[in-house]
Structure formats: C-alpha cells, structure tokens
Scaffold this motif. Structure first.
Motif, PDB file in Angstrom:
ATOM      1  N   UNK A  55       0.838  -1.198   0.000  1.00 56.52           N
ATOM      2  CA  UNK A  55       0.000   0.000   0.000  1.00 56.52           C
ATOM      3  C   UNK A  55       0.870   1.244   0.000  1.00 56.52           C
ATOM      4  N   UNK A  56       0.327   2.330  -0.462  1.00 56.84           N
ATOM      5  CA  UNK A  56       1.091   3.585  -0.414  1.00 56.84           C
ATOM      6  C   UNK A  56       1.405   3.974   1.032  1.00 56.84           C
ATOM      7  N   UNK A  57       2.569   4.600   1.253  1.00 58.99           N
ATOM      8  CA  UNK A  57       2.979   5.059   2.584  1.00 58.99           C
ATOM      9  C   UNK A  57       3.152   6.563   2.574  1.00 58.99           C
ATOM     10  N   UNK A  58       2.923   7.191   3.757  1.00 58.62           N
ATOM     11  CA  UNK A  58       3.074   8.637   3.900  1.00 58.62           C
ATOM     12  C   UNK A  58       4.346   8.931   4.684  1.00 58.62           C
ATOM     13  N   UNK A  59       5.227   9.692   4.068  1.00 60.30           N
ATOM     14  CA  UNK A  59       6.471  10.081   4.749  1.00 60.30           C
ATOM     15  C   UNK A  59       6.367  11.554   5.133  1.00 60.30           C
ATOM     16  N   UNK A  60       6.649  11.858   6.430  1.00 55.49           N
ATOM     17  CA  UNK A  60       6.619  13.226   6.928  1.00 55.49           C
ATOM     18  C   UNK A  60       8.024  13.654   7.301  1.00 55.49           C
ATOM     19  N   UNK A  80      17.697  20.925  12.659  1.00 66.67           N
ATOM     20  CA  UNK A  80      17.573  19.472  12.776  1.00 66.67           C
ATOM     21  C   UNK A  80      16.465  18.989  11.857  1.00 66.67           C
ATOM     22  N   UNK A  81      16.506  17.724  11.481  1.00 64.12           N
ATOM     23  CA  UNK A  81      15.523  17.141  10.580  1.00 64.12           C
ATOM     24  C   UNK A  81      15.122  15.773  11.087  1.00 64.12           C
ATOM     25  N   UNK A  82      13.844  15.513  11.139  1.00 59.97           N
ATOM     26  CA  UNK A  82      13.342  14.202  11.546  1.00 59.97           C
ATOM     27  C   UNK A  82      12.389  13.667  10.488  1.00 59.97           C
ATOM     28  N   UNK A  83      12.321  12.369  10.368  1.00 56.12           N
ATOM     29  CA  UNK A  83      11.449  11.709   9.403  1.00 56.12           C
ATOM     30  C   UNK A  83      10.526  10.749  10.129  1.00 56.12           C
ATOM     31  N   UNK A  84       9.268  10.795   9.784  1.00 60.03           N
ATOM     32  CA  UNK A  84       8.290   9.858  10.322  1.00 60.03           C
ATOM     33  C   UNK A  84       7.565   9.196   9.160  1.00 60.03           C
ATOM     34  N   UNK A  85       7.331   7.921   9.228  1.00 58.36           N
ATOM     35  CA  UNK A  85       6.630   7.169   8.189  1.00 58.36           C
ATOM     36  C   UNK A  85       5.352   6.617   8.750  1.00 58.36           C
ATOM     37  N   UNK A  86       4.261   6.936   8.090  1.00 60.85           N
ATOM     38  CA  UNK A  86       2.950   6.439   8.495  1.00 60.85           C
ATOM     39  C   UNK A  86       2.573   5.316   7.534  1.00 60.85           C
TER      40      UNK A  86
END
Length: 629
Positions: A55-60, A80-86
């Motif tokens: 399924x498609x994933x959302x990256x923030x 700073x940079x952070x990545x979250x994957x839903x």
C-alpha cells in the motif's frame, strides 16, 4: 580582566531542540542586545511503493531551525531534521496516488513532419481500401523529392506541378491569417478525394476535374512520398506516387468504384481477358482475319509511322521507331474491337494508346496510314500549350507528339458491319498529368521555313505525283511547294472526296499569289479579301499569346469546311455564312494555291486561292453536292 579570571565559555546546546527547558535562564534569556529566535519549518511529502501489492505510505519530514542573534549578527544557527513514516496513507492521498499511477507514461513527441506523413499515408490507404485496391507504402526517398518541390513552391509563392516524369503528383495549398495555423495529413487527402463527385466510373474521363481523386485510388500505384512546406499561415502539400497514375486509356481498369467492383459489374468498359484474348472464339477470329485482308492501302505501317514523325518534326521532338512486337500487340486489340464492334481502350495496358474507327458501306473501302494520324492530330486546336490541360480533348494529339515516347506499334482490323478499327500503342506511354509542358511543345517557329527549304531541294516532276493519302499533288513544270501547301492540298482533297468531286492540283503561280496577300494581311494586321481578285479566295486568321504557336493547314481548312453545318443542299440560295465551305468543294474548281504569314503580334494569316473560282449564283446545286453516305 585579571590573569586569574576564568575564560568565558560559549554555551552548548542540546542535540534536540525539544530539550530547550534544560537550558539555564541566562542561556535563553536576553537583555535587549541579544535575542533568540526559533524558526520551525515542517515539510511533508508522500511516496508510494506499489510493488508486490504494498500500500502507499506517507512520509513526513520535519525541519526545525533555531537561530540566535547578538545585536544584528547571527551568533548561532542550528537545524535538525526528523522523518516519520505512516504505514497508513490518508484516503484522499491514496486516491490521488492511484489516479496518478494509472496514467500512461508520457511519450516523447514525434517529429511533426513524420507524423504528417504517417497521417497522410493512413488516409490514403483508408480510401484505397474502400475501392478494393492495394495499400501504399511510404518511401523516404520519394518523401525527400516531395519536400524539395514543396520548399521550392513555397519559396516562389506559386502552385504548379514539377517536371518529374517518374512519379504521379498531387498538390494542395491552404492559407490562414493565423501564422500558427497547421493541418494534419488527412486534410489534404480528404480534399483530393472529394473530387470523386466529378468522376464517372468505368469510362475514360473527358476532363481532369477528378485527377487528384483518381491518383489517390489508382490501382497500380504502390508507393507514396509526401511532404509539406510552411510560410506564415500558408501551407503547401506535395504528394508523389509510384508507379504514376492518371494514364489516359487506363482509368477504367485502375479507378474502381467504392467496393472495388470490377470484374463482376455489367459495364462493357471492363473487359477481363485471359491469355491475350482467349475470349475471342476461333470462328470470330478467323472472320476478322478474313475481313482484314485488303483493308489498307499502300505500305500502311510505314505511312503510319511517317505521318507520326512528320508531325513530331513540326514540334521538334525525336522521331518514333516501329516495333514489330508492339504492332502485334496493337493488332490483337484491333481484332478484339472489331469482333465486339466497340471502341474502347485496352484495360491494364502498360503502353500509351490511340484508337480510331472508320465506317463505310462500301465493302471495298480501305484506309491509308495517314488518315488516323491526321484525325488525331486535329485535336491540336484544343491543346493549351505551355500549361497542363484542363480536359482530355487533345489526348490523341498529345500522345502523337509526346516527346518521351520512342516506339510505335499499329494494328488494323475490319468487321462484317463495315467498321475498320485502328489501334496505335506507344512506349513509353505519354499523357502523364503534370508532364504536358515538357513533352508537348508548340510548333517550332522555323518549321515551315525549314520545310520550304527542304522541299526546294527536291524538284517535283513536270506533271504530278501521288501523296501518301492518294491526293494528286501537281506542280508546274519548274515549281516546288512547301509542306504547308502540300498538307493543305491533301486536306482539301479529303473533303472533296466526301462529296464525290475531283481532286484539286497545286499551282505554283497561284501559291505565290496567295502568299503575297497573306504577307500583306500580316504586315497590316488586317483580315480582308483582295480587291479585284481573279480567283476564288478563302481567308483565315488566328491569334495566340504564345508567339511560337503556328496553326496547321488543317486548322484553317477545317474552320472553312465546318460551315457545312449551315448549308442547305439542293437550293440556289446564296448563304453568306457558308461560302468558305462551298468554295472548298466547288466541283468545277481544278487548281489552288495557298500561303501563310505571321507577324510579331502573334497573328497568323492564311490565304487560299482557287481556279476556276467558285460560288457563282445559279450554279450551287450542280457544284456543291451532298456528302456521300
């Protein structure tokens, strides 16, 4: 500051900006001259991984920046940079991704000219399929030829056919005030095909009004070359075809009606032959062979060839050569026509073709080698020299003198009904649309002068000689005559024989007399009879903007003879509208002379004088008999 004082340390920041509460008050406070500014920027993007059913994933992606200043200067800047994957993509984003992924991948834009050529080819073949003929193939070399000619025309701002004899050719031009105007390849073909409304299937056309259409669907054509040139809002399209179409005598076989109905229709113009006339029955063939005996006079083939070459010399084109195999080919078709008693061109022939039919109730009637050729050449009066003809009224004439033709064949046959059929075939074939200007030149201006000089070197006998047509050509004891006079005599006597009156003879003195008056008319640009003329007199004048054009003797004499349509036979009424005709066939006239002169204005004058003169009141019934049936 004393030497023992402790150096001032630059404050350190935690690794995460979320731990700001760990700083001491003096660290994040400010006294007016320094300040702390926190800039937070959040950026989100999505990506999809649909492989293996995922399924498609959302990256923030979240970017945070803190920047400190002392006065107006930046003291410290930390990002700073952070990545979250839903793992679960929102429904509206899923639908957008699904729609985007279902779209076809973008295709690189093709060359516009190649697209145009392919569209044009497709349109041709769609129409050809309707008529049951094979499709065309695109030939890149021919496309280049088409492109060169299109470029030439757009540069000169004209629309005219090329002189390329290898290909058939269609032209199309359209213009718009919009400089960005463009057409597709189908539009030109549609325009050409619309001429189907002007075409009559199953017969040879009497005009070229459907010439573009017939070339589009011409059965024997196999390859296509097409290109366009553009200047502002003007677009010019050139299409070339190989083998070329629009060959006179071959329309019925190559231009089939929609549906391709040909061999199964009931049109007599479509004749399907097996092995060279296998449909002719043995008995019919023997009957035709028997009737053909003694149907010609003199050496027919040689006279027929010489008549062609005499006319061809007038137009400055090379002579033809007689080909025996071509003669046999022509004879076969002549026999077929005689057996069927119809006059039509052979379907599917690779040669040019002229056909002629003559009927007589006299079983002993014969035909000479000059008569058919003279009849065909008469069409010269209908030919527009220097441009493409708009109709086929001069098709027999133009084939006779077609410059590119080299070989000639002729065949003759007669049937039991008294009809004599003459068939001539030419190789290479003539009458190709787009090539008339080069192959059908006007009469050479110097022809009659050269002919006169030529004949002056060949003294005549003291009495008379027999011309190829059987006309009696008399000369004075020391006289000589130019070709124009010889032709005029022959044509006069052809008409006189129709009415059963004796042949005329040429008289040198009368020819000189006629020439003097013709010169006077040309010099003064006036057409009028000579006062106190001791002879009968016919006069003729013609003007042409083509100053090199010279009329033939037949042009003038036929003009005079055509007055027969207004003549009433068997009455002694003088009709001023028919006196040229009556003088030609006046029974008691024995000799004649004729002269021709041209001026620099394009005017040609012909004067004929007759002795004894005709057109005497009270003698018309006796001297102007009806033509023989």
């Amino acid at each position: 500051m004393s030497a023992t004082s402790t150096p001032r340390r630059r404050p350190t920041f935690p690794g995460s900006l979320t731990d700001l509460h760990r700083f001491r008050k003096t660290t994040h406070g400010h006294n007016g001259s320094s300040r702390i500014v926190m800039v937070r920027k959040t950026d989100q993007r999505t990506f999809a991984s649909l492989e293996n059913g995922q399924d498609p994933k959302l990256e923030t992606i979240t970017r945070e920046t803190i920047e400190t200043f002392r006065g107006e200067r930046t003291e410290c800047k930390i990002t700073t940079e952070t990545k979250d994957i839903d793992e679960k993509c929102p429904h509206h984003l899923f639908e957008a991704l699904t729609e985007k992924s279902s779209r076809k991948p973008s295709v690189k834009k093709k060359n516009p000219k190649m697209e145009f050529q392919n569209e044009c080819l497709k349109a041709h073949n769609e129409y050809r399929k309707k008529h049951g003929v094979p499709p065309l193939k695109l030939n890149r070399d021919m496309c280049k030829v088409s492109q060169d000619w299109a470029n030439n025309l757009i540069r000169k701002g004209i629309l005219q056919h090329s002189n390329n004899q290898d290909y058939g050719e269609n032209l199309f031009c359209v213009q718009s005030s919009n400089t960005n105007f463009m057409i597709d390849g189908k539009e030109a073909v549609d325009n050409w095909y619309e001429e189907i409304k002007c075409h009559k299937f199953g017969v040879e056309p009497n005009s070229l009004s459907s010439g573009h259409f017939t070339q589009v669907v011409w059965k024997d054509s196999r390859e296509l070359g097409v290109a366009y040139a553009k200047s502002g809002g003007k677009i010019l399209v050139v299409a070339n075809y190989y083998p070329p179409g629009n060959i006179i005598g071959h329309f019925a076989d190559n231009v089939l009606p929609p549906g391709g109905l040909h061999s199964n229709n009931n049109n007599n113009n479509h004749i399907e032959l097996g092995h060279e006339f296998s449909q002719l029955s043995v008995s019919a063939s023997k009957t035709v062979d028997k009737l053909t005996q003694n149907v010609t006079e003199g050496n027919f083939e040689e006279d027929f060839l010489e008549s062609h070459n005499t006319y061809r010399r007038r137009h400055g084109v090379p002579p033809l050569k007689l080909d025996k195999k071509l003669c046999k080919y022509s004879e076969e078709w002549a026999k077929h026509l005689a057996q069927k008693n119809i006059l039509e061109h052979r379907p599917g022939s690779n040669y040019g073709e002229n056909i002629y039919c003559l009927y007589s109730s006299d079983p002993n009637f014969t035909v000479n080698g000059h008569t058919p050729v003279d009849t065909w050449y008469e069409e010269v009066s209908h030919h527009p020299f220097g441009k493409e003809p708009s109709n086929l009224k001069s098709g027999h004439f133009s084939q006779v003198i077609w410059k590119s033709s080299e070989y000639l064949g002729v065949g003759v046959a007669k049937n039991s009904q008294g009809s004599i059929y003459v068939v001539a075939n030419y190789s290479p074939a003539g009458n190709f649309v787009g090539h008339y200007v080069e192959n059908v030149p006007p009469v050479k201006p110097s022809f009659y002068g050269e002919a006169m000089s030529k004949h002056s070197r060949k003294p005549e006998t003291t009495t008379s000689k027999t011309s190829p047509s059987g006309a009696s050509v008399a000369a004075s004891r020391t006289g000589t005559f130019n070709q124009f006079a010889l032709d005029a005599l022959k044509i006069h006597n052809e008409y006189r024989r129709k009415h059963g009156v004796p042949d005329l003879k040429l008289n040198e003195k009368i020819c000189k007399f006629a020439q003097e008056w013709a010169d006077t008319c040309a010099r003064t640009s006036s057409l009028q009879h000579r006062t106190n003329c001791p002879y009968g007199e016919n006069i003729f004048s013609v003007y042409s903007s083509d100053f090199s054009h010279t009329p033939t003797a037949r042009d003038a004499i036929k003009e005079w003879y055509d007055e027969i349509k207004q003549h009433t036979f068997g009455v002694e009424k003088v009709n001023q509208q028919t006196l040229h005709f009556t003088q030609i066939v006046w029974k008691n006239t024995k000799e004649m002379g004729i002269g021709m002169a041209k001026n620099k204005k394009g005017q040609t004058y012909v004067v004929a004088n007759y002795d004894p003169r005709g057109n005497y009141v009270g003698q018309f019934v006796e001297n102007v008999p009806r033509p023989k049936p």
